[in-house]
Scaffold this motif. Structure first.
Motif, PDB file in Angstrom:
ATOM      1  N   ALA A  11       0.990  -1.326  -0.011  1.00 36.79           N
ATOM      2  CA  ALA A  11      -0.106  -0.085  -0.178  1.00 36.79           C
ATOM      3  C   ALA A  11       0.978   1.355  -0.018  1.00 36.79           C
ATOM      4  CB  ALA A  11      -0.913   0.096   1.225  1.00 36.79           C
ATOM      5  N   ARG A  12       1.851   1.107   0.761  1.00 32.59           N
ATOM      6  CA  ARG A  12       2.807   2.425   0.949  1.00 32.59           C
ATOM      7  C   ARG A  12       3.544   2.493  -0.761  1.00 32.59           C
ATOM      8  NH1 ARG A  12       7.247   2.750   5.207  1.00 32.59           N
ATOM      9  NH2 ARG A  12       6.566   4.888   5.844  1.00 32.59           N
ATOM     10  N   ALA A  13       3.929   1.442  -1.183  1.00 32.67           N
ATOM     11  CA  ALA A  13       4.638   1.399  -2.379  1.00 32.67           C
ATOM     12  C   ALA A  13       3.637   2.058  -3.617  1.00 32.67           C
ATOM     13  CB  ALA A  13       4.959   0.189  -3.156  1.00 32.67           C
ATOM     14  N   ALA A  14       2.191   1.624  -3.510  1.00 40.58           N
ATOM     15  CA  ALA A  14       1.118   2.009  -4.309  1.00 40.58           C
ATOM     16  C   ALA A  14       1.066   3.692  -4.140  1.00 40.58           C
ATOM     17  CB  ALA A  14      -0.131   1.168  -4.329  1.00 40.58           C
ATOM     18  N   GLY A  15       0.774   4.250  -2.955  1.00 41.18           N
ATOM     19  CA  GLY A  15       0.670   5.488  -2.729  1.00 41.18           C
ATOM     20  C   GLY A  15       1.749   6.232  -3.159  1.00 41.18           C
TER      21      GLY A  15
ATOM     22  N   GLY B  57       3.587   5.621  -5.483  1.00 43.01           N
ATOM     23  CA  GLY B  57       3.858   5.600  -7.143  1.00 43.01           C
ATOM     24  C   GLY B  57       2.535   6.623  -7.685  1.00 43.01           C
ATOM     25  N   GLU B  58       1.597   6.779  -7.022  1.00 38.07           N
ATOM     26  CA  GLU B  58       0.465   7.654  -7.426  1.00 38.07           C
ATOM     27  C   GLU B  58       0.910   9.033  -7.073  1.00 38.07           C
ATOM     28  OE1 GLU B  58      -3.145   6.380  -5.357  1.00 38.07           O
ATOM     29  OE2 GLU B  58      -3.265   4.551  -6.413  1.00 38.07           O
ATOM     30  N   SER B  59       1.539   9.327  -5.912  1.00 40.36           N
ATOM     31  CA  SER B  59       1.815  10.549  -5.735  1.00 40.36           C
ATOM     32  C   SER B  59       2.847  11.166  -6.426  1.00 40.36           C
ATOM     33  CB  SER B  59       2.069  10.803  -4.147  1.00 40.36           C
ATOM     34  OG  SER B  59       3.459  10.166  -3.840  1.00 40.36           O
ATOM     35  N   SER B  60       4.057  10.437  -6.997  1.00 43.87           N
ATOM     36  CA  SER B  60       4.985  10.815  -7.822  1.00 43.87           C
ATOM     37  C   SER B  60       4.362  10.706  -9.291  1.00 43.87           C
ATOM     38  CB  SER B  60       6.161   9.939  -7.744  1.00 43.87           C
ATOM     39  OG  SER B  60       5.906   8.547  -8.113  1.00 43.87           O
ATOM     40  N   ALA B  61       3.474  10.145  -9.464  1.00 47.98           N
ATOM     41  CA  ALA B  61       2.949  10.293 -10.936  1.00 47.98           C
ATOM     42  C   ALA B  61       2.187  11.454 -11.283  1.00 47.98           C
ATOM     43  CB  ALA B  61       2.262   9.021 -11.245  1.00 47.98           C
ATOM     44  N   GLY B  62       1.265  11.869 -10.194  1.00 47.44           N
ATOM     45  CA  GLY B  62       0.308  12.850 -10.231  1.00 47.44           C
ATOM     46  C   GLY B  62       0.904  14.362 -10.297  1.00 47.44           C
TER      47      GLY B  62
END
Length: 93
Positions: free
Chosen positions: A82-86, A88-93
Motif C-alpha cells: 500500500a505504501r509503494a502504491a501510494g 507511485g500515485e503521488s509521484s505520477a500525479g
C-alpha cells in the motif's frame, strides 16, 4: 524518585526469517515430545513428567506463534504494498 530515561535512541528491530524460525522451533518442540513419549513410564517413575508436557506445551505455543507471525508477515507485506502504491500515485500525479 526520578524516572530513568534512556541516553540514546533505541535500535531498529532486527527483521529476519521469522516464520521459518518459529516453524523450526515448533518442529523441534514436537520432535522432542515424540522422542520422549516411549519413555513416559521412566519419566513418571522419576517424577519428571513435566519434561514431556513442557515439550508438548512448547509445540502448541509454537503453533499459536506460527499463526501470529504469519499474520504479522502478511500485514507487513500489505502495508509495504500500500505504501509503494501510494508513493507511485503521488509521484505520477
Amino acid at each position: 524518585m526520578a524516572k530513568w530515561t534512556a541516553k540514546h535512541e533505541a535500535p531498529e528491530p532486527l527483521e529476519g526469517p521469522v516464520v521459518a524460525t518459529v516453524t523450526g522451533g515448533t518442529i523441534i518442540w514436537f520432535a522432542l515430545f515424540l522422542v520422549q513419549l516411549p519413555f513416559y513410564g521412566w519419566f513418571a517413575d522419576r517424577d519428571l513428567l513435566w519434561w514431556v508436557w513442557c515439550c508438548a506445551a512448547g509445540g502448541v505455543l509454537g503453533l499459536i506463534g506460527l499463526w501470529y507471525v504469519r499474520g504479522r508477515d502478511a500485514a507487513l507485506k500489505r502495508h509495504a504494498a500500500a505504501r509503494a502504491a501510494g508513493d507511485g500515485e503521488s509521484s505520477a500525479g
